[in-house]
Design a protein around this motif. Structure first.
Motif, PDB file in Angstrom:
ATOM      1  N   CYS A 260      -1.481  56.423 -15.628  1.00  0.00           N
ATOM      2  CA  CYS A 260      -1.835  55.198 -14.731  1.00  0.00           C
ATOM      3  C   CYS A 260      -3.333  54.711 -15.038  1.00  0.00           C
ATOM      4  CB  CYS A 260      -1.715  55.389 -13.151  1.00  0.00           C
ATOM      5  SG  CYS A 260      -0.193  55.382 -12.647  1.00  0.00           S
TER       6      CYS A 260
ATOM      7  N   THR B 210       4.429  53.757  -8.534  1.00  0.00           N
ATOM      8  CA  THR B 210       5.616  53.386  -7.984  1.00  0.00           C
ATOM      9  C   THR B 210       6.340  52.550  -9.061  1.00  0.00           C
ATOM     10  OG1 THR B 210       4.476  51.410  -7.010  1.00  0.00           O
ATOM     11  CG2 THR B 210       5.123  53.244  -5.436  1.00  0.00           C
ATOM     12  N   ASP B 211       5.772  51.966 -10.304  1.00  0.00           N
ATOM     13  CA  ASP B 211       6.326  51.148 -11.230  1.00  0.00           C
ATOM     14  C   ASP B 211       7.336  52.186 -12.270  1.00  0.00           C
ATOM     15  OD1 ASP B 211       4.817  49.046 -10.378  1.00  0.00           O
ATOM     16  OD2 ASP B 211       3.283  49.208 -11.742  1.00  0.00           O
TER      17      ASP B 211
ATOM     18  N   GLU C 205      -7.876  59.461  -8.794  1.00  0.00           N
ATOM     19  CA  GLU C 205      -6.542  59.474  -8.213  1.00  0.00           C
ATOM     20  C   GLU C 205      -5.448  59.863  -9.046  1.00  0.00           C
ATOM     21  OE1 GLU C 205      -5.955  55.614  -6.263  1.00  0.00           O
ATOM     22  OE2 GLU C 205      -6.845  54.653  -7.971  1.00  0.00           O
ATOM     23  N   HIS C 206      -5.659  59.591 -10.187  1.00  0.00           N
ATOM     24  CA  HIS C 206      -4.562  60.243 -11.134  1.00  0.00           C
ATOM     25  C   HIS C 206      -4.984  61.284 -12.058  1.00  0.00           C
ATOM     26  CE1 HIS C 206      -2.816  56.322  -9.945  1.00  0.00           C
ATOM     27  NE2 HIS C 206      -3.711  55.668 -10.281  1.00  0.00           N
TER      28      HIS C 206
ATOM     29  N   SER D  70     -11.156  53.694 -12.886  1.00  0.00           N
ATOM     30  CA  SER D  70     -10.389  54.183 -11.821  1.00  0.00           C
ATOM     31  C   SER D  70     -11.192  55.174 -10.951  1.00  0.00           C
ATOM     32  CB  SER D  70      -9.341  55.204 -12.391  1.00  0.00           C
ATOM     33  OG  SER D  70      -8.358  54.204 -13.177  1.00  0.00           O
TER      34      SER D  70
ATOM     35  N   SER E 168      -7.145  52.136 -15.414  1.00  0.00           N
ATOM     36  CA  SER E 168      -7.413  50.883 -14.925  1.00  0.00           C
ATOM     37  C   SER E 168      -7.577  49.841 -15.859  1.00  0.00           C
ATOM     38  CB  SER E 168      -8.979  51.233 -14.442  1.00  0.00           C
ATOM     39  OG  SER E 168     -10.041  51.141 -15.695  1.00  0.00           O
TER      40      SER E 168
ATOM     41  N   LYS F 202       0.763  50.434 -13.869  1.00  0.00           N
ATOM     42  CA  LYS F 202      -0.360  50.070 -13.299  1.00  0.00           C
ATOM     43  C   LYS F 202      -0.216  51.015 -12.001  1.00  0.00           C
ATOM     44  CE  LYS F 202      -2.960  47.578 -15.420  1.00  0.00           C
ATOM     45  NZ  LYS F 202      -2.840  46.177 -15.596  1.00  0.00           N
ATOM     46  N   HIS F 203       0.776  51.270 -11.309  1.00  0.00           N
ATOM     47  CA  HIS F 203       0.952  51.919 -10.211  1.00  0.00           C
ATOM     48  C   HIS F 203       1.974  52.996 -10.317  1.00  0.00           C
ATOM     49  CE1 HIS F 203      -1.450  48.955  -8.462  1.00  0.00           C
ATOM     50  NE2 HIS F 203      -0.866  48.201  -8.737  1.00  0.00           N
TER      51      HIS F 203
END
Ligand SMILES: [Zn+2]
Ligand SMILES: [Zn+2]
Length: 232
Positions: free
Chosen positions: A202, A182-183, A216-217, A213, A204, A179-180
């Motif tokens: 990543c 950082t995961d 951003e990715h 989304s 939505s 999802k993010h």
């Protein structure tokens, strides 16, 4: 390319009924995306029209589906060629139980045309597991020249970590969806053996238009193409 490769259309019973081809493609364009995939539950019947709609809005499109395996794990499958996507649809249809969708309980399973008119209802319930385990599903995806991505791996439902507890080292997957960004560290801490060849997405998992989304990715289409070439 800014992407969102996990969006549900109105064919998925759990998605809003206004998730029609033009609404999805139009919203993706407004959000600044360049590459999208609609991945309905266990069906690719909306793919041909969805690809045509994406093209009208100047977007690149990848054929996709979200398969629910016998273990109730969600696996995303992506195809480059419509022919492969349609063959995989036959594989899927043969493995769904003939359970009728209860519209009141699960929602509509609408099929749209390119004018966003509802032209049909899928009768078979799409929110069920196919009669194939995760290894068989991965193998079938690859036999149809597709890419297999473990969906929302850290989610609390229908992810490989909730259903199996971990990602088995022998599993033949190509990508991992989180999802993010950082995961990534969390997944790698649990599975340090994961190869650098695996690509990370990543998405939505949008079931309504607003959730598609933002730009951003980004993904390099060349990277996906390189993996695809392995299965051709
Ligand atoms: Zn899912
Ligand atoms: Zn989904």
């Amino acid at each position: 390319m800014f992407y969102d490769l996990h969006i549900h259309s109105g064919l998925s019973p759990c998605a809003n009924d206004d998730m029609s081809p033009n609404n999805i493609a139009g919203m993706a364009m407004l959000k600044g995306l360049q590459l999208i995939a609609v991945t309905d539950h266990n069906s690719l019947k909306q793919q041909r029209v969805m690809a045509a709609a994406a093209k009208q809005y100047g977007l690149s499109y990848v054929y996709g589906v979200e398969v629910q395996t016998l273990e109730e794990v969600h696996v995303l499958a992506y195809f480059k060629q419509l022919n492969d996507a349609e063959q995989f649809q036959s594989w899927l249809a043969q493995r769904l139980l003939p359970i009728k969708n209860d519209v009141q309980y699960f929602g509509h399973q609408y099929l749209f045309d390119l004018e966003d008119q509802v032209i049909g209802n899928e009768e078979v319930l799409l929110l069920q597991s196919v009669m194939a385990d995760i290894d068989e599903t991965m193998m079938a995806i690859h036999e149809h020249h597709g890419l297999a991505v473990l969906a929302h791996v850290l989610d609390r439902s229908n992810s490989i970590t909730t259903q199996l507890g971990f990602i088995p080292e022998t599993l033949q997957f190509d990508g991992i969806e989180i999802k993010h960004p950082t995961d990534y560290q969390r997944v790698m801490a649990m599975h340090p053996w994961i190869s650098s060849q695996v690509f990370w997405l990543c998405d939505s998992d949008a079931h309504q238009l607003v959730d598609i989304s933002e730009a951003e990715h980004a993904v390099d289409l060349e990277v996906l193409e390189a993996v695809w070439r392995k299965y051709l």
